[in-house]
Design a protein around this motif. Structure first.
Motif, short mmCIF file in Angstrom:
data_model
loop_
_atom_site.label_atom_id
_atom_site.label_comp_id
_atom_site.label_asym_id
_atom_site.label_seq_id
_atom_site.Cartn_x
_atom_site.Cartn_y
_atom_site.Cartn_z
N ASP A 192 0.85 -1.18 0.00
CA ASP A 192 0.00 0.00 0.00
C ASP A 192 0.89 1.23 0.00
OD1 ASP A 192 -2.81 -0.88 0.20
OD2 ASP A 192 -2.02 -1.95 1.93
N GLY A 193 0.32 2.34 -0.45
CA GLY A 193 1.08 3.58 -0.45
C GLY A 193 0.84 4.28 -1.77
N ALA A 194 1.48 5.47 -1.90
CA ALA A 194 1.30 6.21 -3.13
C ALA A 194 2.50 6.04 -4.05
CB ALA A 194 1.12 7.69 -2.82
N VAL A 195 3.65 5.75 -3.43
CA VAL A 195 4.89 5.67 -4.21
C VAL A 195 5.49 4.28 -4.02
CG1 VAL A 195 7.19 6.65 -4.47
CG2 VAL A 195 5.27 8.12 -3.85
N VAL A 196 5.92 3.67 -5.10
CA VAL A 196 6.56 2.36 -5.02
C VAL A 196 8.00 2.55 -4.56
CG1 VAL A 196 7.29 0.33 -6.32
CG2 VAL A 196 5.09 1.40 -6.82
N LEU A 197 8.32 1.98 -3.40
CA LEU A 197 9.65 2.14 -2.80
C LEU A 197 10.49 0.89 -3.05
CD1 LEU A 197 8.38 3.71 0.52
CD2 LEU A 197 9.42 4.89 -1.43
N PRO A 198 11.84 1.05 -2.97
CA PRO A 198 12.69 -0.11 -3.27
C PRO A 198 12.35 -1.35 -2.44
CG PRO A 198 14.02 1.87 -3.13
CD PRO A 198 12.62 2.27 -2.75
N ASP A 199 11.95 -1.17 -1.16
CA ASP A 199 11.73 -2.38 -0.36
C ASP A 199 10.42 -3.10 -0.71
OD1 ASP A 199 9.94 -0.71 0.72
OD2 ASP A 199 10.72 -0.74 2.76
N MET A 200 9.66 -2.54 -1.65
CA MET A 200 8.44 -3.26 -2.09
C MET A 200 8.76 -4.20 -3.27
SD MET A 200 5.68 -0.20 -2.20
CE MET A 200 5.38 0.87 -0.80
N LEU A 201 9.95 -4.07 -3.82
CA LEU A 201 10.24 -4.84 -5.04
C LEU A 201 10.43 -6.31 -4.72
CD1 LEU A 201 12.72 -2.47 -6.87
CD2 LEU A 201 10.25 -2.52 -6.93
N PRO A 202 9.87 -7.20 -5.54
CA PRO A 202 10.13 -8.62 -5.32
C PRO A 202 11.60 -8.92 -5.66
CG PRO A 202 8.87 -8.28 -7.34
CD PRO A 202 9.01 -6.94 -6.69
N PRO A 203 12.14 -9.97 -5.04
CA PRO A 203 13.57 -10.25 -5.17
C PRO A 203 14.05 -10.32 -6.62
CG PRO A 203 12.49 -11.86 -3.75
CD PRO A 203 11.44 -10.93 -4.21
N GLU A 204 13.21 -10.78 -7.54
CA GLU A 204 13.70 -10.97 -8.90
C GLU A 204 14.19 -9.67 -9.53
OE1 GLU A 204 9.34 -11.64 -10.36
OE2 GLU A 204 10.61 -11.42 -12.10
N VAL A 205 13.76 -8.54 -8.98
CA VAL A 205 14.20 -7.29 -9.57
C VAL A 205 15.66 -7.00 -9.21
CG1 VAL A 205 13.74 -4.82 -9.72
CG2 VAL A 205 11.86 -6.42 -9.55
N PHE A 206 16.12 -7.60 -8.11
CA PHE A 206 17.48 -7.30 -7.67
C PHE A 206 18.52 -8.28 -8.16
CE2 PHE A 206 14.93 -5.15 -4.45
CZ PHE A 206 15.49 -3.89 -4.55
N VAL A 207 18.13 -9.52 -8.32
CA VAL A 207 19.16 -10.52 -8.52
C VAL A 207 19.13 -11.14 -9.91
CG1 VAL A 207 19.55 -11.23 -6.17
CG2 VAL A 207 17.61 -12.15 -7.42
N GLY A 208 20.25 -11.79 -10.23
CA GLY A 208 20.33 -12.49 -11.50
C GLY A 208 19.67 -13.85 -11.43
N ALA A 209 19.33 -14.29 -10.21
CA ALA A 209 18.86 -15.67 -10.03
C ALA A 209 17.70 -16.03 -10.95
CB ALA A 209 18.45 -15.90 -8.58
N GLU A 210 16.76 -15.08 -11.09
CA GLU A 210 15.60 -15.42 -11.91
C GLU A 210 15.70 -14.85 -13.31
OE1 GLU A 210 12.39 -15.09 -8.59
OE2 GLU A 210 14.52 -15.08 -8.25
N ASP A 211 16.91 -14.45 -13.68
CA ASP A 211 17.08 -13.87 -14.99
C ASP A 211 17.11 -14.93 -16.08
OD1 ASP A 211 19.14 -11.03 -14.13
OD2 ASP A 211 17.04 -11.46 -13.85
N ARG A 212 16.18 -15.82 -16.00
CA ARG A 212 16.03 -16.83 -17.04
C ARG A 212 14.70 -16.58 -17.73
NH1 ARG A 212 15.81 -20.40 -13.28
NH2 ARG A 212 17.59 -19.95 -11.97
N PRO A 213 14.62 -16.87 -19.00
CA PRO A 213 13.35 -16.63 -19.67
C PRO A 213 12.24 -17.40 -18.97
CG PRO A 213 15.04 -17.31 -21.23
CD PRO A 213 15.61 -17.48 -19.87
N ALA A 214 11.09 -16.77 -18.86
CA ALA A 214 9.96 -17.45 -18.25
C ALA A 214 9.66 -18.70 -19.06
CB ALA A 214 8.75 -16.52 -18.27
N ALA A 215 9.30 -19.78 -18.37
CA ALA A 215 9.03 -21.01 -19.09
C ALA A 215 7.82 -20.81 -19.98
CB ALA A 215 8.77 -22.14 -18.10
#
Ligand SMILES: Nc1ncnc2c1ncn2[C@@H]1O[C@H](COP(=O)(O)OP(=O)(O)OP(=O)(O)O)[C@@H](O)[C@H]1O
Ligand SMILES: [Mg+2]
Length: 472
Positions: free
Chosen positions: A371-394
């Motif tokens: 909730d809130g008016a502005v999307v803050l960094p701590d709202m981001l799901p982990p995939e935005v930060f790491v290479g771990a999920e940087d695989r094409p979606a199945a």
């Protein structure tokens, strides 16, 4: 083109009324309930007019007025004051407000004040002088590669040539097919999409060409196929590389003769359809492997369009994210109006292996969970930060994949790092640790004995650097 209006009002019932009135009057409206939200909204997308309540939970509206006067002198401000505080309105006028409204006021007074203020602004420049379009027939994005797509789609619309759209999963191939239909002379006739991967192979022929009653077990009545339904319009054959070879032969005959032969029919029937097809595989490779008929490929490949992956157009990432944030917030009944600049930096620098679809999923995830008016960094799901999920979606046919995500290279042996700049080693270590912690920045921070905000700051600066590089 609409005027962007920002309503800054902390009483949500009032803000909703103003929003409804101004939206009906044809304006593009955003709402903010505090000074902080208003500042973020102005930074994200400068409004042409601000409707400003002076009493806000986190400070005095006059402060914002001063800031706007200094930073965005062309923005008009209409101030709202409570009955009995006319002196505040006078103060606001002295500080540069264009007009004021004293509560309570009626709808017509509101519209009049807004219209008068906007009438003093420079009109929007004519179409040809404006920046490249930000949206086009379902697409959002003003990057050079997308401008080229828009140009091609417009040009193609006038012809009936077959179009072959390629591109990674989630890049907008279906949006492109619909855009081609929408701008074509066939726009009033049907657009019929058929996903060749989603229909069992033995049913596909009757789906495309139709069948007559009794043609096979289960054919209880005549059924027109997609090609007949699309007569006069556009047939979109999605995931075309999933079509089996025998049906490819029939499709080729259809393209050569412009006639269809429903299953069980004695005679062919003429139809007039424009074919657009798409695949996320590399069609030339499918031909080499013998899975796709070469003659059909050349027949279909008259006008090729390749949808650029999102990582090649970082400026579009932010445009798309902002637009869908507002859209999803409205759908989910949330108040989000803007992205924090740090979030925008991170977004622009990600490789987005799942392309626009992945970006939309991330925004949906944020809007639903926070909730809130502005999307803050701590709202981001982990995939935005790491290479771990940087695989094409199945995807059903994820044959043509993105290049592998940047590999974390400097992890194991210090000796192997000699000669590497310290900043690079630091970055590798931090990214590897975040990955190790499944994307949790707080856990990674504990492990590295740093504060989470230090990590956020570093991620931001790397994202900003990547954005600068992309812009060069
Ligand atoms: N430029 C864009 N602006 C806004 N939305 C977009 C854009 N490109 C794609 N989308 C959206 O992203 C999603 C995926 O797009 P689409 O289905 O066209 O991709 P695709 O290339 O056909 O993917 P796939 O190969 O997986 O079928 C859709 O929700 C679509 O509306
Ligand atoms: Mg698709």
């Amino acid at each position: 083109m609409q005027n962007r209006v920002l309503i800054v009002e902390d009483t949500s019932s009032l803000s909703m009324v103003y929003e409804a009135v101004l939206t009906r009057a044809g304006h593009l409206v955003n709402c903010a309930a505090s000074l902080a939200e208003a500042r973020a909204a102005c930074a994200a997308m400068p409004p042409r007019l601000v409707l400003l309540d002076l009493q806000l939970p986190d400070g005095d509206g006059l402060d914002l007025l001063d800031e706007l006067h200094r930073d965005a002198p062309e923005c008009r401000v209409v101030v709202i004051t409570a009955n009995g505080s006319i002196n505040r309105a006078v103060e606001a006028m002295r500080a540069g407000a264009f007009d004021f409204l004293v509560k309570p006021f009626d709808e017509s007074r509101l519209i009049k004040a807004v219209d008068n203020a906007i009438a003093t602004l420079e009109p929007f420049p004519p179409e040809e002088e404006r920046d490249a379009p930000e949206t086009f027939e379902g697409f959002i994005g003003r990057s050079a590669p997308m401008q080229e797509i828009y140009r091609m789609v417009r040009a193609i619309g006038r012809s009936t040539a077959t179009v072959f759209i390629t591109g990674e999963s989630g890049t907008g191939k279906e949006v492109c097919a619909r855009a081609i239909h929408a701008v074509s002379t066939r726009a009033r006739k049907p657009f019929v999409p058929l996903n060749c991967a989603a229909i069992p192979r033995d049913l596909l022929e009757s789906e495309v060409f139709g069948h007559l009653k009794g043609a096979f077990t289960g054919a209880l009545s005549d059924k027109p196929g997609a090609a007949a339904v699309a007569d006069g319009g556009t047939l979109f054959l999605d995931e075309i590389c999933e079509m089996d070879l025998s049906l490819q032969t029939k499709l080729l005959r259809f393209l050569q003769t412009s006639t269809i032969q429903p299953v069980g029919a004695a005679r062919p029937i003429p139809v007039d359809v424009r074919i657009v097809c798409a695949t996320n595989r590399d069609p030339a490779e499918e031909v080499r492997q013998g899975r796709f008929r070469e003659d059909l490929y050349y027949r279909l490949h008259v006008v090729p369009i390749h949808m650029p992956p999102l990582r090649q157009r970082p400026e579009d990432v932010v445009d798309i994210a902002r637009a869908v944030l507002v859209e999803y917030a409205a759908e989910e009944g949330k108040a989000f109006v803007a992205l924090d600049p740090r979030v925008e930096g991170l977004f622009a620098a990600r490789p987005w292996p799942g392309n626009v679809r992945q970006l939309l999923n991330v925004i949906r995830n944020i809007v639903v969970l926070h909730d809130g008016a502005v999307v803050l960094p701590d709202m981001l799901p982990p995939e935005v930060f790491v290479g771990a999920e940087d695989r094409p979606a199945a995807a059903p046919a994820a044959g043509w994949t993105a290049p592998p995500a940047p590999v974390v290279s400097a992890r194991n042996h210090v000796a192997a790092l000699v000669g590497t700049p310290l900043a690079e080693v630091e970055r590798e270590l931090i990214e590897a640790t975040i990955e190790h912690c499944d994307g949790s920045i707080p856990r990674a921070a504990r492990m590295l004995e740093l504060s989470p905000s230090t990590i956020y700051r570093k991620l931001e600066s790397w994202a900003a650097a990547a954005q600068r590089r992309a812009g060069e």
